[in-house]
Design a protein around this motif. Structure first.
Motif, PDB file in Angstrom:
ATOM      1  N   TRP A 120      -5.577  -5.653   1.648  1.00 45.11           N
ATOM      2  CA  TRP A 120      -6.269  -6.184   0.509  1.00 45.11           C
ATOM      3  C   TRP A 120      -6.207  -5.071  -0.599  1.00 45.11           C
ATOM      4  O   TRP A 120      -6.525  -6.203  -2.220  1.00 45.11           O
ATOM      5  CB  TRP A 120      -7.729  -6.243   0.629  1.00 45.11           C
ATOM      6  N   LEU A 121      -5.917  -4.110  -0.268  1.00 47.02           N
ATOM      7  CA  LEU A 121      -6.016  -3.014  -1.815  1.00 47.02           C
ATOM      8  C   LEU A 121      -4.899  -3.562  -2.590  1.00 47.02           C
ATOM      9  O   LEU A 121      -5.207  -3.109  -3.998  1.00 47.02           O
ATOM     10  CB  LEU A 121      -6.731  -1.439  -1.208  1.00 47.02           C
ATOM     11  N   LEU A 122      -3.911  -3.932  -2.070  1.00 47.40           N
ATOM     12  CA  LEU A 122      -2.325  -4.106  -2.351  1.00 47.40           C
ATOM     13  C   LEU A 122      -2.045  -5.256  -2.802  1.00 47.40           C
ATOM     14  O   LEU A 122      -1.806  -5.845  -3.893  1.00 47.40           O
ATOM     15  CB  LEU A 122      -1.295  -3.849  -1.257  1.00 47.40           C
ATOM     16  N   GLU A 123      -2.999  -5.953  -2.680  1.00 47.13           N
ATOM     17  CA  GLU A 123      -3.570  -7.459  -3.102  1.00 47.13           C
ATOM     18  C   GLU A 123      -4.141  -7.691  -4.001  1.00 47.13           C
ATOM     19  O   GLU A 123      -3.886  -8.622  -4.808  1.00 47.13           O
ATOM     20  CB  GLU A 123      -3.617  -8.464  -1.275  1.00 47.13           C
ATOM     21  N   HIS A 124      -5.112  -7.056  -4.582  1.00 46.90           N
ATOM     22  CA  HIS A 124      -5.680  -6.578  -5.235  1.00 46.90           C
ATOM     23  C   HIS A 124      -5.184  -7.645  -6.636  1.00 46.90           C
ATOM     24  O   HIS A 124      -4.199  -7.304  -6.804  1.00 46.90           O
ATOM     25  CB  HIS A 124      -7.196  -6.090  -5.385  1.00 46.90           C
ATOM     26  N   ARG A 125      -5.773  -8.224  -7.744  1.00 46.89           N
ATOM     27  CA  ARG A 125      -5.455  -8.144  -8.735  1.00 46.89           C
ATOM     28  C   ARG A 125      -5.329  -7.330  -9.974  1.00 46.89           C
ATOM     29  O   ARG A 125      -4.542  -7.586 -10.590  1.00 46.89           O
ATOM     30  CB  ARG A 125      -6.419  -9.278  -9.636  1.00 46.89           C
ATOM     31  N   ALA A 126      -5.492  -5.824  -9.356  1.00 50.49           N
ATOM     32  CA  ALA A 126      -5.897  -5.261 -10.352  1.00 50.49           C
ATOM     33  C   ALA A 126      -4.201  -4.862 -10.014  1.00 50.49           C
ATOM     34  O   ALA A 126      -4.308  -3.836 -11.512  1.00 50.49           O
ATOM     35  CB  ALA A 126      -6.547  -4.027  -9.796  1.00 50.49           C
ATOM     36  N   ASP A 127      -3.292  -4.862  -8.921  1.00 50.35           N
ATOM     37  CA  ASP A 127      -2.112  -4.364  -8.883  1.00 50.35           C
ATOM     38  C   ASP A 127      -1.866  -2.788  -9.213  1.00 50.35           C
ATOM     39  O   ASP A 127      -1.172  -2.681 -10.021  1.00 50.35           O
ATOM     40  CB  ASP A 127      -1.066  -5.636 -10.098  1.00 50.35           C
ATOM     41  N   LEU A 128      -2.294  -2.106  -8.106  1.00 52.11           N
ATOM     42  CA  LEU A 128      -2.417  -1.286  -8.013  1.00 52.11           C
ATOM     43  C   LEU A 128      -0.979  -0.470  -7.493  1.00 52.11           C
ATOM     44  O   LEU A 128      -0.046  -1.565  -6.864  1.00 52.11           O
ATOM     45  CB  LEU A 128      -3.000  -0.540  -6.823  1.00 52.11           C
ATOM     46  N   ALA A 129      -0.606   0.595  -8.172  1.00 51.62           N
ATOM     47  CA  ALA A 129       1.052   0.770  -7.799  1.00 51.62           C
ATOM     48  C   ALA A 129       0.981   1.720  -6.672  1.00 51.62           C
ATOM     49  O   ALA A 129      -0.513   2.126  -5.873  1.00 51.62           O
ATOM     50  CB  ALA A 129       1.490   1.400  -8.692  1.00 51.62           C
ATOM     51  N   ASP A 130       2.090   2.087  -5.948  1.00 51.16           N
ATOM     52  CA  ASP A 130       2.056   2.288  -4.332  1.00 51.16           C
ATOM     53  C   ASP A 130       1.521   3.920  -4.518  1.00 51.16           C
ATOM     54  O   ASP A 130       0.961   4.701  -3.680  1.00 51.16           O
ATOM     55  CB  ASP A 130       3.214   2.264  -3.450  1.00 51.16           C
ATOM     56  N   ASP A 131       1.638   4.704  -5.117  1.00 48.68           N
ATOM     57  CA  ASP A 131       0.842   5.495  -5.896  1.00 48.68           C
ATOM     58  C   ASP A 131      -0.791   5.639  -5.866  1.00 48.68           C
ATOM     59  O   ASP A 131      -1.038   6.656  -5.093  1.00 48.68           O
ATOM     60  CB  ASP A 131       1.210   7.023  -6.515  1.00 48.68           C
ATOM     61  N   GLU A 132      -1.376   4.062  -6.461  1.00 43.92           N
ATOM     62  CA  GLU A 132      -2.102   4.439  -7.220  1.00 43.92           C
ATOM     63  C   GLU A 132      -3.220   4.086  -5.333  1.00 43.92           C
ATOM     64  O   GLU A 132      -4.134   4.188  -5.606  1.00 43.92           O
ATOM     65  CB  GLU A 132      -2.825   3.878  -7.904  1.00 43.92           C
ATOM     66  N   ALA A 133      -2.994   3.417  -4.770  1.00 41.40           N
ATOM     67  CA  ALA A 133      -2.417   2.525  -3.521  1.00 41.40           C
ATOM     68  C   ALA A 133      -3.349   3.888  -2.206  1.00 41.40           C
ATOM     69  O   ALA A 133      -4.149   4.057  -2.324  1.00 41.40           O
ATOM     70  CB  ALA A 133      -1.538   1.395  -2.895  1.00 41.40           C
ATOM     71  N   ALA A 134      -2.407   4.194  -2.203  1.00 43.79           N
ATOM     72  CA  ALA A 134      -2.507   6.207  -1.672  1.00 43.79           C
ATOM     73  C   ALA A 134      -3.444   7.117  -2.039  1.00 43.79           C
ATOM     74  O   ALA A 134      -4.429   7.058  -0.995  1.00 43.79           O
ATOM     75  CB  ALA A 134      -0.936   6.510  -1.409  1.00 43.79           C
ATOM     76  N   GLU A 135      -3.466   7.251  -3.101  1.00 41.74           N
ATOM     77  CA  GLU A 135      -4.224   8.084  -3.844  1.00 41.74           C
ATOM     78  C   GLU A 135      -6.214   7.336  -3.664  1.00 41.74           C
ATOM     79  O   GLU A 135      -6.586   8.696  -2.684  1.00 41.74           O
ATOM     80  CB  GLU A 135      -3.999   8.376  -4.921  1.00 41.74           C
ATOM     81  N   HIS A 136      -6.075   6.178  -4.015  1.00 44.35           N
ATOM     82  CA  HIS A 136      -6.994   5.416  -3.563  1.00 44.35           C
ATOM     83  C   HIS A 136      -7.640   5.301  -2.052  1.00 44.35           C
ATOM     84  O   HIS A 136      -9.304   5.324  -1.609  1.00 44.35           O
ATOM     85  CB  HIS A 136      -7.401   4.231  -3.937  1.00 44.35           C
ATOM     86  N   LEU A 137      -6.341   5.288  -1.370  1.00 43.28           N
ATOM     87  CA  LEU A 137      -6.652   4.721   0.464  1.00 43.28           C
ATOM     88  C   LEU A 137      -7.600   6.539   0.695  1.00 43.28           C
ATOM     89  O   LEU A 137      -8.118   7.054   1.361  1.00 43.28           O
ATOM     90  CB  LEU A 137      -5.702   5.207   1.096  1.00 43.28           C
TER      91      LEU A 137
END
Length: 484
Positions: free
Chosen positions: A241-258
């Motif tokens: 869901w984080l990756l699908e979000h309209r905020a369009d997180l880059a992979d590194d942004e997603a990993a850091e927030h995870l």
């Protein structure tokens, strides 16, 4: 966690009280007569320290943090809320910290892992904060809360099965530290097998050992693998869901927030479970109320969140300009430390601490304002559902030592129980529930992180000492920060 003060600490801080201030005569005292917020004296009786600071200075007090750096501790309940809810005056962007800008923060300061700026929602304000925060909160809101509780019951029973036949257990290591991570890895979309490894890595990181950086690298490698797997094959989980979000997180942004969600939720929930277990097992009010049906376990959790929050204080906020606040003159770039535990016992709102709060949720334990904890209901669900499952399985459980024999450990953010030894009538384990299947396959060669254990007898030739690697890593990080 303590550090040795520098040989020549600053004494010209605007936080230094004037001569004759009561702080000059009561310890723990640092340069200029300002009280230290760290060290054995401060850690031995934090509540006593908060009360004395409140008497001397009111709702906001000058203090010294690690390295004898000046800061302001927010003691008042209303004042904490004002700081939390006014980012225009008190920013979350740690790059504003004047002590860091002026090179006064040592490269090996224990504050840096907590306050060093990163491109995360917790260090952002304004539109960037809204973009990143929305990705986290809206993804969390997609969880089925009943489904979360089913996971918690499943894992709680598995943990109880591991010691039910022994008639005794140590509930911090065998229960409180494992239940949150097992549940969180499931919610993030990982297979169950990752849980125990991540518990060890997270504990190592939070203790700040010499292998903490390697443990962090293990966590990040695991989360990057998770992000790659979910990009290829999304599921019904937080990572997808984080990756699908309209905020369009880059992979590194997603990993850091995870990582942010995983580690923060793990530490706070593990502390909450341990503290609630202690109070349920030792406080006559809780035993009588729970047995008599006058207090539900969720009510007990809220009482603990008032009296023993998982994080006692949070570093921090930084003043965006010169301002006067609670009769104190705050300078631009000053560090403010949120006193969550201190605010929760402010006499202005709780004149009698012996009076139960009866489920009142207006405590400061999950912060407030734009940076309020987005996963607080998940933490509550893990704690009260897990403890309830434990008490159902082991109804005659009792503390195996006197309450004053329990050991505590103080860290930068919290004061946590080291162990909760218990005894009970031995019982046969129940059949473990098996539901679902791993949504991410185990990698062919899963990464290994160094556990906080003695080094092997035969080490590689001419190794670089771990402490030197840690210092070098922090030097490079702080140089990068100061260059921005």
């Amino acid at each position: 966690m303590t550090t040795t003060p520098p040989d020549h600490p600053r004494t010209d801080s605007p936080l230094t009280p004037p001569p004759g201030c009561p702080a000059h005569s009561i310890g723990p005292i640092g340069p200029g007569g300002v009280r230290r917020l760290y060290g054995p004296e401060a850690e031995a009786d934090p509540v006593g320290l908060y009360n004395e600071l409140r008497t001397e200075h009111g709702a906001v007090a000058p203090v010294l943090v690690h390295g004898d750096l000046p800061a302001w501790l927010i003691l008042g309940y209303a004042e904490n809320l004002e700081v939390m809810r006014t980012p225009s005056r008190f920013s979350r962007d740690s790059r504003r910290w004047r002590e860091l800008q002026n090179g006064r923060v040592p490269a090996d300061s224990p504050l840096l892992p907590v306050v060093a700026w990163q491109p995360l929602c917790v260090f952002a304000d304004g539109e960037e904060h809204e973009r990143l925060r929305a990705a986290v909160t809206e993804s969390m809101n997609r969880f089925d809360r009943r489904g979360i509780r089913r996971y918690v019951v499943r894992f709680a029973n598995q943990l109880v099965d591991s010691f039910a036949a022994d008639g005794k257990a140590e509930l911090v290591e065998q229960f409180a530290e494992h239940l949150p991570m097992l549940t969180l890895t499931q919610l993030l979309g990982m297979p169950d097998e990752y849980g125990p490894r991540l518990v060890d890595a997270a504990r190592d990181m939070l203790k700040g050992t010499e292998t903490a950086i390697a443990s962090n690298e293990y966590v990040m490698k695991t989360l990057r693998q998770l992000v790659a797997a979910k990009r290829a094959l999304p599921g019904k989980d937080f990572a997808s869901w984080l990756l699908e979000h309209r905020a369009d997180l880059a992979d590194d942004e997603a990993a850091e927030h995870l990582r942010l969600v995983l580690i923060t939720a793990y530490e706070t929930t593990a502390n909450l479970i341990a503290n609630t277990l202690r109070m349920v097992l030792t406080d006559p009010r809780f035993r009588a109320s729970l047995a008599g049906g006058h207090m539900t376990l969720p009510d007990a959790v809220e009482q603990v969140l008032w009296d023993a929050p998982p994080f006692g204080r949070v570093y921090g906020r930084w003043a965006t300009g010169d301002t006067e606040f609670a009769d104190q003159k705050i300078k631009s770039g000053d560090l403010l430390v949120l006193g969550l535990a201190a605010g929760n016992i402010d006499p202005a709102i709780r004149p009698d601490l012996s009076v139960p709060v009866h489920g009142n949720r207006s405590h400061l334990s999950f912060s407030s304002g734009p940076h309020e904890c987005p996963g607080q209901d998940i933490g509550r669900a893990i704690a009260d559902t897990g403890i309830d499952a434990l008490l159902v399985r082991l109804p005659d459980i009792e503390l195996a030592v006197l309450e004053d024999q329990l050991d505590w450990e103080s860290s930068l953010l919290s004061r946590r129980l080291m162990a909760v030894p218990v005894r009970f009538t031995p019982r046969e384990p129940e059949a473990a529930q098996v539901t679902g299947s791993p949504v991410m396959p185990m990698p062919p060669e899963s990464p290994k992180f160094p556990a906080p254990a003695p080094p092997p007898q035969e080490a590689p030739a001419a190794p670089v000492p771990a402490s030197d690697r840690v210092r070098a890593w922090w030097r490079s990080l702080t140089r990068w920060l100061r260059a921005r």
